[in-house]
Design a protein around this motif. Sequence first.
Motif, mmCIF file in Angstrom:
data_model
loop_
_atom_site.group_PDB
_atom_site.id
_atom_site.type_symbol
_atom_site.label_atom_id
_atom_site.label_comp_id
_atom_site.label_asym_id
_atom_site.label_seq_id
_atom_site.Cartn_x
_atom_site.Cartn_y
_atom_site.Cartn_z
ATOM 1 N N LYS A 103 -14.185 0.272 8.919
ATOM 2 C CA LYS A 103 -13.632 -0.866 8.191
ATOM 3 C C LYS A 103 -14.046 -0.825 6.724
ATOM 4 N N TYR A 104 -15.308 -0.497 6.475
ATOM 5 C CA TYR A 104 -15.779 -0.381 5.094
ATOM 6 C C TYR A 104 -14.994 0.675 4.334
ATOM 7 N N GLN A 105 -14.842 1.844 4.932
ATOM 8 C CA GLN A 105 -14.135 2.936 4.256
ATOM 9 C C GLN A 105 -12.680 2.586 4.005
ATOM 10 N N MET A 106 -12.046 1.905 4.940
ATOM 11 C CA MET A 106 -10.643 1.536 4.748
ATOM 12 C C MET A 106 -10.497 0.483 3.653
ATOM 13 N N TYR A 107 -11.416 -0.469 3.590
ATOM 14 C CA TYR A 107 -11.341 -1.443 2.503
ATOM 15 C C TYR A 107 -11.581 -0.773 1.159
ATOM 16 N N ARG A 108 -12.561 0.088 1.104
ATOM 17 C CA ARG A 108 -12.903 0.728 -0.163
ATOM 18 C C ARG A 108 -11.797 1.655 -0.652
ATOM 19 N N ASN A 109 -11.177 2.383 0.255
ATOM 20 C CA ASN A 109 -10.257 3.448 -0.140
ATOM 21 C C ASN A 109 -8.779 3.113 0.011
ATOM 22 N N VAL A 110 -8.440 2.114 0.838
ATOM 23 C CA VAL A 110 -7.028 1.796 1.080
ATOM 24 C C VAL A 110 -6.722 0.343 0.716
ATOM 25 N N TYR A 111 -7.274 -0.594 1.488
ATOM 26 C CA TYR A 111 -6.892 -1.992 1.319
ATOM 27 C C TYR A 111 -7.222 -2.513 -0.072
ATOM 28 N N TRP A 112 -8.380 -2.106 -0.632
ATOM 29 C CA TRP A 112 -8.790 -2.578 -1.949
ATOM 30 C C TRP A 112 -8.709 -1.481 -3.000
ATOM 31 N N HIS A 113 -7.917 -0.460 -2.773
ATOM 32 C CA HIS A 113 -7.647 0.565 -3.791
ATOM 33 C C HIS A 113 -7.111 -0.135 -5.041
ATOM 34 N N HIS A 114 -7.520 0.328 -6.209
ATOM 35 C CA HIS A 114 -7.192 -0.408 -7.436
ATOM 36 C C HIS A 114 -5.685 -0.556 -7.651
ATOM 37 N N ALA A 115 -4.899 0.467 -7.309
ATOM 38 C CA ALA A 115 -3.450 0.365 -7.507
ATOM 39 C C ALA A 115 -2.813 -0.544 -6.461
ATOM 40 N N VAL A 116 -3.345 -0.540 -5.241
ATOM 41 C CA VAL A 116 -2.849 -1.458 -4.214
ATOM 42 C C VAL A 116 -3.114 -2.895 -4.640
ATOM 43 N N ARG A 117 -4.309 -3.147 -5.147
ATOM 44 C CA ARG A 117 -4.643 -4.502 -5.584
ATOM 45 C C ARG A 117 -3.848 -4.907 -6.818
ATOM 46 N N SER A 118 -3.526 -3.954 -7.701
ATOM 47 C CA SER A 118 -2.688 -4.264 -8.851
ATOM 48 C C SER A 118 -1.304 -4.711 -8.400
ATOM 49 N N ALA A 119 -0.698 -3.937 -7.504
ATOM 50 C CA ALA A 119 0.622 -4.303 -6.993
ATOM 51 C C ALA A 119 0.574 -5.650 -6.275
ATOM 52 N N THR A 120 -0.504 -5.883 -5.534
ATOM 53 C CA THR A 120 -0.657 -7.140 -4.807
ATOM 54 C C THR A 120 -0.784 -8.318 -5.773
ATOM 55 N N ALA A 121 -1.569 -8.148 -6.837
ATOM 56 C CA ALA A 121 -1.721 -9.216 -7.832
ATOM 57 C C ALA A 121 -0.393 -9.515 -8.517
ATOM 58 N N MET A 122 0.379 -8.488 -8.809
ATOM 59 C CA MET A 122 1.693 -8.690 -9.434
ATOM 60 C C MET A 122 2.630 -9.430 -8.482
ATOM 61 N N ALA A 148 0.816 -1.219 0.000
ATOM 62 C CA ALA A 148 0.000 0.000 0.000
ATOM 63 C C ALA A 148 0.849 1.267 0.000
ATOM 64 N N PHE A 149 2.113 1.172 0.401
ATOM 65 C CA PHE A 149 2.969 2.356 0.409
ATOM 66 C C PHE A 149 3.231 2.873 -1.003
ATOM 67 N N LEU A 150 2.980 2.057 -2.017
ATOM 68 C CA LEU A 150 3.115 2.516 -3.396
ATOM 69 C C LEU A 150 2.001 3.492 -3.776
ATOM 70 N N VAL A 151 0.944 3.516 -2.980
ATOM 71 C CA VAL A 151 -0.169 4.450 -3.192
ATOM 72 C C VAL A 151 -0.195 5.505 -2.099
ATOM 73 N N TYR A 152 -0.065 5.076 -0.852
ATOM 74 C CA TYR A 152 -0.028 5.974 0.306
ATOM 75 C C TYR A 152 1.394 5.946 0.877
ATOM 76 N N PRO A 153 2.207 6.941 0.572
ATOM 77 C CA PRO A 153 3.630 6.900 0.952
ATOM 78 C C PRO A 153 3.876 6.718 2.444
ATOM 79 N N GLY A 154 2.919 7.130 3.274
ATOM 80 C CA GLY A 154 3.113 6.989 4.716
ATOM 81 C C GLY A 154 2.855 5.589 5.242
#
Length: 430
Positions: A224-243, A43-49
Amino acid sequence: MFLVMEILRDPLWNNIRLDPLALALLETPVMQRLRYVRQLGLAFLVYPGATHSRFEHALGAWHLAGVALRLLDERGALMDIAPREQQVVRAAALLHDVGHYPFSHALEEIGVTDHEEVARPLITEGAIGDCLRAHLGDSAPDEVFALITGRSPHALQGLISGSIDLDKIEYLKRDATMCGVPYGEIDVDRLLNSLVLVTLPDSTPGIGVHEKGLSALESLLFAKYQMYRNVYWHHAVRSATAMYKRLVAVAIDTNAVAADTVARFTDEGLLVHLDTPTLVPEARTLLDAIRVRRLHKRAYECPAATLGDDVGEWIASDYRLTRRVENAFAAELGLPPGAVLLDYPAKTQMLGVDIPMQRRDGRVVHLTAEGWEGALNLPRLSDELYRSARRLRVLTANRAVVPEQQVLRVLRMEASEVAAQLDRGDALLT
């Protein structure tokens, strides 16, 4: 006699007090490894912190366990629970993540051993096992492991593994803070003050929530819903995770790394281990792309609520079949292996459907799908929010285009039908 305590400064909870048991556990190599395993994976690839570690989270869980136990004790709820048993609970809170793989939960999606089972020998043997036995007795390692895996008969099991355990409260608050987003707002103080010991249906004691904490429980669900929608399952986070998943799966298949050793690595340690001249081209391409944040892009996306129940679930549950379909899609589109990835994240429950709640008149009821008059139906709402946050995605390298209708037709097929078509050598996209 005064107990010697050390105090650590934490950006979330301020002062965290560590007793001799916690200090001894933290000094073990198993716990020190968690300093180098990021809590949020890629997730740091999307949220640097988002570079905080499992080590910090473990400290926070230890802290919250202490707060919860103190509040329960002040209300007289722990009269029948010896101080030694309470220490076992705090040790479980501190150790609950010791089996985590590099980059968090991602690798569990490819079928490797669950991180809690990886933790068994780490807790019951070696330095941690010796430490627990020295401080809490011979049975302590097994008791701690039972709490972590949710298999303990202990009255305080719910603090460690359950629908409202301290792990969830801690990671939601910490993740939101470190990502710099306002989505993890939980009324932690109210929720902890609302924890009660209740009698469960099997006549055993367990952790529940007083009715006065219902609004705080709602805040936990929405956060929890907001964090999944906006952070954990963010499209770029999931792309990096799939790779990353595909990279490690290929590396295991080609003996670049042994499956039973992956859990020993730190995040960067695994990437360095894989970065060798003998790494096969597909894995090399993925590794290099992750390192420079050249992520696959969305070629197709559809919300779970639109897809309908059970559509595409084989993507989340059968990674071997998913890889075969990815390879077939890539070949039919004239792309190299690994250039097309499928992603459909799954979380079994956003909030448990059977939470004991103590009404103001003392009765204990359960938050089930029926709910009760005048209150939000949290379990049903949880299911709706889950389907709203979840997205099925087809990700491609270099913005390659896929035929959406043909892809959707394949995704709607049963797993057995897809496998049979692949076995026959039939094209999927025609």
